[in-house]
Design an enzyme around this catalytic site. Structure first.
Site, PDB file in Angstrom:
ATOM      1  N   HIS A  26     -25.685  -4.637 -17.224  1.00  0.00           N
ATOM      2  CA  HIS A  26     -26.534  -4.752 -16.025  1.00  0.00           C
ATOM      3  C   HIS A  26     -26.394  -3.546 -15.117  1.00  0.00           C
ATOM      4  O   HIS A  26     -26.693  -3.616 -13.928  1.00  0.00           O
ATOM      5  CB  HIS A  26     -26.184  -6.055 -15.283  1.00  0.00           C
ATOM      6  CG  HIS A  26     -26.466  -7.276 -16.097  1.00  0.00           C
ATOM      7  ND1 HIS A  26     -27.737  -7.786 -16.288  1.00  0.00           N
ATOM      8  CD2 HIS A  26     -25.642  -8.059 -16.836  1.00  0.00           C
ATOM      9  CE1 HIS A  26     -27.688  -8.843 -17.073  1.00  0.00           C
ATOM     10  NE2 HIS A  26     -26.419  -9.036 -17.425  1.00  0.00           N
TER      11      HIS A  26
ATOM     12  N   ARG B 198       8.681   1.172   1.030  1.00  0.00           N
ATOM     13  CA  ARG B 198       7.815   0.566   2.059  1.00  0.00           C
ATOM     14  C   ARG B 198       6.908   1.596   2.708  1.00  0.00           C
ATOM     15  O   ARG B 198       5.964   1.255   3.400  1.00  0.00           O
ATOM     16  CB  ARG B 198       8.674  -0.102   3.140  1.00  0.00           C
ATOM     17  CG  ARG B 198       9.520  -1.253   2.672  1.00  0.00           C
ATOM     18  CD  ARG B 198      10.371  -1.780   3.814  1.00  0.00           C
ATOM     19  NE  ARG B 198       9.555  -2.309   4.873  1.00  0.00           N
ATOM     20  CZ  ARG B 198       9.163  -3.585   4.922  1.00  0.00           C
ATOM     21  NH1 ARG B 198       9.506  -4.405   3.967  1.00  0.00           N
ATOM     22  NH2 ARG B 198       8.420  -4.021   5.904  1.00  0.00           N
TER      23      ARG B 198
ATOM     24  N   GLU C  85      -6.884  -6.606 -12.846  1.00  0.00           N
ATOM     25  CA  GLU C  85      -5.484  -6.235 -12.600  1.00  0.00           C
ATOM     26  C   GLU C  85      -5.102  -5.010 -13.426  1.00  0.00           C
ATOM     27  O   GLU C  85      -4.432  -4.102 -12.944  1.00  0.00           O
ATOM     28  CB  GLU C  85      -4.571  -7.423 -12.914  1.00  0.00           C
ATOM     29  CG  GLU C  85      -3.091  -7.165 -12.797  1.00  0.00           C
ATOM     30  CD  GLU C  85      -2.658  -6.645 -11.427  1.00  0.00           C
ATOM     31  OE1 GLU C  85      -3.438  -6.766 -10.463  1.00  0.00           O
ATOM     32  OE2 GLU C  85      -1.548  -6.088 -11.343  1.00  0.00           O
TER      33      GLU C  85
ATOM     34  N   ASN D 176       7.796  -0.752  13.412  1.00  0.00           N
ATOM     35  CA  ASN D 176       6.948  -1.087  12.267  1.00  0.00           C
ATOM     36  C   ASN D 176       5.893  -2.045  12.795  1.00  0.00           C
ATOM     37  O   ASN D 176       6.216  -3.041  13.423  1.00  0.00           O
ATOM     38  CB  ASN D 176       7.792  -1.756  11.175  1.00  0.00           C
ATOM     39  CG  ASN D 176       6.957  -2.114   9.951  1.00  0.00           C
ATOM     40  OD1 ASN D 176       5.839  -1.599   9.793  1.00  0.00           O
ATOM     41  ND2 ASN D 176       7.476  -2.982   9.106  1.00  0.00           N
ATOM     42  N   GLY D 177       4.600  -1.725  12.585  1.00  0.00           N
ATOM     43  CA  GLY D 177       3.531  -2.589  13.089  1.00  0.00           C
ATOM     44  C   GLY D 177       2.493  -1.733  13.797  1.00  0.00           C
ATOM     45  O   GLY D 177       2.449  -0.518  13.635  1.00  0.00           O
TER      46      GLY D 177
ATOM     47  N   CYS E  95       6.522   0.113   7.242  1.00  0.00           N
ATOM     48  CA  CYS E  95       7.514   1.175   7.410  1.00  0.00           C
ATOM     49  C   CYS E  95       8.879   0.556   7.139  1.00  0.00           C
ATOM     50  O   CYS E  95       9.033  -0.655   7.102  1.00  0.00           O
ATOM     51  CB  CYS E  95       7.459   1.725   8.822  1.00  0.00           C
ATOM     52  SG  CYS E  95       5.816   2.320   9.247  1.00  0.00           S
TER      53      CYS E  95
ATOM     54  N   GLU F 206      -3.768   2.719  -9.559  1.00  0.00           N
ATOM     55  CA  GLU F 206      -2.704   2.742  -8.553  1.00  0.00           C
ATOM     56  C   GLU F 206      -1.634   3.787  -8.855  1.00  0.00           C
ATOM     57  O   GLU F 206      -1.109   4.442  -7.975  1.00  0.00           O
ATOM     58  CB  GLU F 206      -2.053   1.357  -8.546  1.00  0.00           C
ATOM     59  CG  GLU F 206      -1.654   0.875  -7.210  1.00  0.00           C
ATOM     60  CD  GLU F 206      -1.057  -0.519  -7.276  1.00  0.00           C
ATOM     61  OE1 GLU F 206      -0.574  -0.923  -6.236  1.00  0.00           O
ATOM     62  OE2 GLU F 206      -1.051  -1.186  -8.330  1.00  0.00           O
TER      63      GLU F 206
ATOM     64  N   LYS G 157      -3.766  -1.494 -11.821  1.00  0.00           N
ATOM     65  CA  LYS G 157      -2.520  -0.843 -12.238  1.00  0.00           C
ATOM     66  C   LYS G 157      -2.767   0.607 -12.616  1.00  0.00           C
ATOM     67  O   LYS G 157      -2.055   1.510 -12.202  1.00  0.00           O
ATOM     68  CB  LYS G 157      -1.910  -1.599 -13.438  1.00  0.00           C
ATOM     69  CG  LYS G 157      -1.240  -2.909 -13.104  1.00  0.00           C
ATOM     70  CD  LYS G 157       0.067  -2.755 -12.380  1.00  0.00           C
ATOM     71  CE  LYS G 157       0.116  -3.023 -10.908  1.00  0.00           C
ATOM     72  NZ  LYS G 157      -0.536  -3.985 -10.196  1.00  0.00           N
TER      73      LYS G 157
ATOM     74  N   TRP H 119       4.982   4.870   7.002  1.00  0.00           N
ATOM     75  CA  TRP H 119       3.677   4.858   6.322  1.00  0.00           C
ATOM     76  C   TRP H 119       2.652   4.949   7.449  1.00  0.00           C
ATOM     77  O   TRP H 119       2.500   4.022   8.232  1.00  0.00           O
ATOM     78  CB  TRP H 119       3.488   3.580   5.525  1.00  0.00           C
ATOM     79  CG  TRP H 119       2.285   3.611   4.638  1.00  0.00           C
ATOM     80  CD1 TRP H 119       2.173   4.249   3.430  1.00  0.00           C
ATOM     81  CD2 TRP H 119       1.010   3.002   4.871  1.00  0.00           C
ATOM     82  NE1 TRP H 119       0.911   4.063   2.910  1.00  0.00           N
ATOM     83  CE2 TRP H 119       0.180   3.313   3.776  1.00  0.00           C
ATOM     84  CE3 TRP H 119       0.494   2.229   5.911  1.00  0.00           C
ATOM     85  CZ2 TRP H 119      -1.139   2.877   3.692  1.00  0.00           C
ATOM     86  CZ3 TRP H 119      -0.811   1.797   5.821  1.00  0.00           C
ATOM     87  CH2 TRP H 119      -1.620   2.125   4.725  1.00  0.00           C
TER      88      TRP H 119
ATOM     89  N   LYS I 239       4.625  -0.672  -0.240  1.00  0.00           N
ATOM     90  CA  LYS I 239       4.896  -1.914  -0.962  1.00  0.00           C
ATOM     91  C   LYS I 239       4.426  -3.141  -0.190  1.00  0.00           C
ATOM     92  O   LYS I 239       3.951  -4.094  -0.774  1.00  0.00           O
ATOM     93  CB  LYS I 239       6.394  -2.048  -1.244  1.00  0.00           C
ATOM     94  CG  LYS I 239       6.756  -3.286  -2.058  1.00  0.00           C
ATOM     95  CD  LYS I 239       6.099  -3.279  -3.420  1.00  0.00           C
ATOM     96  CE  LYS I 239       6.432  -4.512  -4.226  1.00  0.00           C
ATOM     97  NZ  LYS I 239       5.622  -4.586  -5.466  1.00  0.00           N
TER      98      LYS I 239
END
Ligand code: AGP
Length: 613
Positions: A509, A27, A486, A105-106, A2, A493, A490, A79, A608
Site C-alpha cells: 500500500h 542515564r 521492536e 534531574n528533571g 540525568c 537505536e 533495536k 542528558w 536509559k
C-alpha cells in the site's frame, strides 16, 4: 534522564562521586560535572563529553591534597533538555559567587519567569539551562539555613526535580529533594550516599531509602532527616537491595547489551519463578491484589507505555484478546495522558515500564487513577515511582538493565503479560487443561531462548552482510507485527540505520515503492498461522530485488527458499513466538551495530530512562 550522585562522610569524596557517575552514565552522558567542599571553599569542575573526560580534567585542575581534604560533594552526568551540551550548561550550577552548588534531574517548567525576576534584581546567568534559575533562587532565599532556603525555593517551582545541594558554609551537610525524578539515599557507616539510581549506591551499602515526591531531606554522615516542604517530619522505611554487585557489571561481555541479551534465559526464569500454579493451571501474581472475581469483572484493558515497552504492550493485545477474550488497547503513554481518556472502575490500566520512571507513563498512571480506573504497574526497578504510585503490580525480576537499548526487559514484559493473560483467561474462559498447557508453554520459554542464543555466530555472519545498508524494513503479521516494530527499533537505536517495522500486508500500500537491491527486508516467517500470507508478501519484495533475511522455523524449507539469508528459530506456539523472535532480532541489531563500530550501550541522543516529557 540525568545521573546524580552525592556523598557526605569520612572518606575522600571525589573518587566515590566519579565512580558513581560511571554507574549512571547510561542515564545520560553528553556532559558531566562535580562540586566538592574543601577548607578553602567549593571546587567546581565540569566537562563536555563522558565521565572519562571529566576524570581527565580533574587530574589536570585539582591537587591530591584538595581531593584528600574533601568529604562532601555532588556530581552529575547530563542528558540535555534545555541548552546544548556545553561546559557552561553542564551541572553543577552555582550561585552566591560559587559558594552554593546544585545538581538537578528533571525540568523546571517556570524557569523563564524565575530567571526574569532574578535578572531584574541583578542576578547574572551564565547558562541556558532551567536548572541555573533554581540554583539562583535558592541562593536568593539563603539566609544561613540551607534546608530552609531550598524548601522556600522549591515552593516557587513548577515542574519536576531530583536535586542535591551543597554549600561551602555547611561542609558537613547536603540537602536533597524530589518531585517526579527519582532519588535514592544509601545509609552507610558514618557516611550517606545519594543517587538517582541504586546502581551508584549498591557497592557502598545495601540499606537504601527511596524518597517520594514532595520529600526534602537534610543529609549528614549520620543519615537523612526527611521532611515535607512545609517542614513536617516524614518517615521513609529502609529497604535492602538484593542485587548482586556484579549484576550491574559487564561480566566479561564486550557490552552491557550483549550481556543482557545472553542473560535472558536466567532473567526469564526469574520472571517466571513461583508464578505458575500447575495444580490450577493458572498464574500466581500476588502483587496484583485482585481476586478472580475482581479480575473477571474487568471489561477492558488498556496498556500504557513508551518505546520498547509499548511494543511489549502491543504483543499483550494479542495475548489478552486471544486467551481471555478481553478487549485490549495498547496506548502510547504521552498520547493517552492528554486525550482525556474514557475510563471507569471496570477498566484495568496496565503501565509497562522497565525503569518505572518514564515521565509520560507515570503521568498516564496518575490520569488513570484520577479517572477511577484500576491501575497496575509492570516494572523492573523495585521501588520505582510507577511501581509505587500504581499501588499494585508485578515486578519483572529481570535484574538491572544497563544497556540503553532494552532487551531482557522486553522479553520479561511479554512473558509476564503472558502469565497475566493466562490468569485472566482462567477467570473467564480457559479450562484447567488449557491453562496447564499454557503453563508448560511459558515454562519452556527460557529453553527456547537458549536455542536461539546458540544461533549467535550465524546471526553475526548474516549481520556483517547488512552492516552497510542505509535502510531496512521489518515485516510481521498478527502477533509478530509488534515484534517487527521492536526489531526495527533495536536496529535504528544502536546502528543508526533507518529501519521501519510494518504489518507484512501493508508494504504493497505504499512502502514497497522504496525497495530495491540495496534495501533489505527482514521477514518474520515463523511457522504459525499467517505465515503463508507473509510468504506472498515476501515474494512481492523479491520481485523488487530486495534482499530477504528470513526468521524461519527450523526445517521449514518452503520458507527458506524465498530468503537470501535464514535465521533459524525453534518451533514455537503463537504465544511464545514474539519473545523467541525478539532475541534473534536483538542479536541481529547488536552485530550490525558492532560491525559498524557504533557506541552500543550509550547510543547518541538517547538515555536509559526518559524522565522528562
Ligand atoms: C528501548 O530500547 C528504548 N531505550 C526506549 O524506547 C524505552 O523502551 C522507553 O523509553 C520506555 O522506557 P521504560 O520501559 O523504562 O518506561
Amino acid at each position: 534522564m540525568c545521573g546524580i550522585v552525592g556523598y557526605v562522610g569520612t572518606r575522600p569524596v571525589v573518587d566515590i562521586l566519579v565512580n558513581g557517575l560511571r554507574r549512571l552514565e547510561y542515564r545520560g552522558y553528553d556532559s558531566a560535572g562535580i562540586a566538592f567542599c574543601t577548607p578553602t571553599g567549593l571546587r567546581i569542575v565540569k566537562e563536555v563529553g563522558k565521565v572519562a573526560q571529566l576524570e581527565k580534567k580533574l587530574i589536570e585542575v585539582t591537587t591530591e591534597a584538595e581531593q584528600a581534604s574533601a568529604h562532601l560533594g555532588i556530581a552529575h552526568t547530563r542528558w540535555a533538555t534545555h541548552g546544548l551540551p556545553t561546559e557552561a550548561n553542564a551541572h553543577p550550577h552555582v550561585t552566591r559567587c560559587g559558594e552554593l552548588a546544585l545538581v538537578h534531574n528533571g525540568i523546571i517548567e517556570n524557569y523563564a519567569s524565575i530567571r526574569k525576576q532574578l535578572e531584574s534584581h541583578g542576578t547574572v546567568f551564565c547558562s541556558q539551562t532551567d536548572t541555573e534559575a533554581l540554583a539562583h533562587l535558592i541562593g536568593a532565599y539563603y539566609k544561613g539555613d540551607l534546608l530552609a532556603a531550598v524548601s522556600q525555593a522549591l515552593k516557587k517551582v513548577e515542574g519536576t526535580y531530583g536535586i542535591a545541594v551543597i554549600s561551602a558554609r555547611h561542609p558537613k551537610e547536603m540537602v536533597v529533594a524530589r518531585k517526579g525524578s527519582p532519588l535514592v539515599i544509601g545509609v552507610g557507616d558514618q557516611e550517606t550516599i545519594v543517587a538517582s539510581d541504586v546502581s551508584a549506591i549498591v557497592s557502598h551499602t545495601r540499606q537504601v531509602i527511596y524518597l517520594q515526591d514532595g520529600d526534602i531531606a537534610l543529609i549528614t554522615e549520620e543519615g537523612p532527616q526527611i521532611y515535607t516542604l512545609d517542614n513536617a517530619s516524614v518517615h521513609r522505611p529502609v529497604a535492602i537491595v538484593e542485587w548482586e554487585i556484579g549484576a550491574a557489571e559487564k561480566g566479561g561481555y564486550e557490552h552491557f547489551m550483549l550481556k543482557e541479551i545472553f542473560e535472558q534465559p536466567q532473567a526469564l526464569q526469574n520472571a517466571i519463578r513461583g508464578r505458575l500454579d500447575i495444580s490450577l493451571g493458572t498464574a500466581i501474581l500476588s502483587g496484583l491484589n485482585m481476586n478472580p472475581r475482581e479480575l473477571a469483572a474487568v471489561q477492558r484493558l488498556i496498556i500504557v507505555a513508551c518505546g520498547t515497552s509499548l511494543h511489549a504492550g502491543m504483543v499483550g493485545k494479542y495475548l489478552f484478546e486471544g486467551l481471555a477474550s478481553l478487549p485490549t488497547d495498547p496506548e502510547q503513554a504521552a498520547e493517552f495522558r492528554y486525550c482525556n481518556p474514557i475510563l471507569g472502575p471496570n477498566e484495568l490500566v496496565v503501565a509497562l515500564s522497565q525503569s518505572g520512571e518514564t515521565a509520560d507513563t507515570l503521568a498516564a498512571v496518575r490520569e488513570s487513577i484520577q479517572k477511577g480506573a484500576l491501575v497496575a504497574g509492570l516494572c523492573n526497578v523495585v521501588g520505582s515511582t510507577i511501581a509505587r504510585e500504581a499501588g499494585r503490580g508485578i515486578y519483572l525480576h529481570a535484574g538491572p538493565e544497563i544497556g540503553v537499548a532494552s532487551t531482557k526487559a522486553f522479553t520479561a514484559q511479554v512473558t509476564v503479560l503472558l502469565m497475566l493473560a493466562l490468569k485472566l483467561g482462567r477467570c473467564r474462559r480457559l479450562s484447567r487443561e488449557e491453562g496447564l498447557s499454557l503453563c508448560q508453554e511459558i515454562a519452556a520459554i527460557p529453553t527456547l531462548i537458549e536455542i536461539v542464543l546458540k544461533q549467535a555466530p550465524c546471526i553475526e555472519k548474516i549481520a556483517a552482510k547488512y552492516a552497510t545498508v542505509k535502510n531496512a524494513f521489518f515485516i510481521g503479521r498478527g502477533i509478530l507485527y509488534p515484534t517487527a516494530l521492536e526489531g526495527a527499533l533495536k536496529l535504528k537505536e544502536i546502528s543508526y540505520i533507518h529501519a521501519e517495522g510494518y504489518q507484512a500486508a501493508e508494504l504493497k500500500h505504499g512502502p514497497i515503492t522504496l525497495l530495491d537491491e540495496h534495501f533489505p527486508v527482514i521477514a518474520l516467517l515463523n511457522d504459525i498461522p499467517g505465515k503463508e500470507k507473509t510468504l506472498g508478501n515476501v515474494q512481492e519484495c523479491r520481485a523488487r530485488k530486495a534482499p530477504i533475511v528470513g526468521l524461519v522455523t527450523e526445517g521449514d524449507h518452503e520458507a527458506e527458499q524465498v530468503c537470501d539469508d535464514v535465521i533459524s528459530l525453534p518451533r514455537t506456539t503463537v504465544y511464545t513466538a514474539p519473545v523467541v523472535t525478539a532475541v534473534a532480532l536483538q542479536l541481529f541489531a547488536y552485530y550490525v551495530a558492532r560491525a559498524r563500530g557504533c557506541e552500543i550501550d550509550q547510543p547518541r541522543n538517547l538515555a536509559k530512562s526518559v524522565t522528562v516529557e
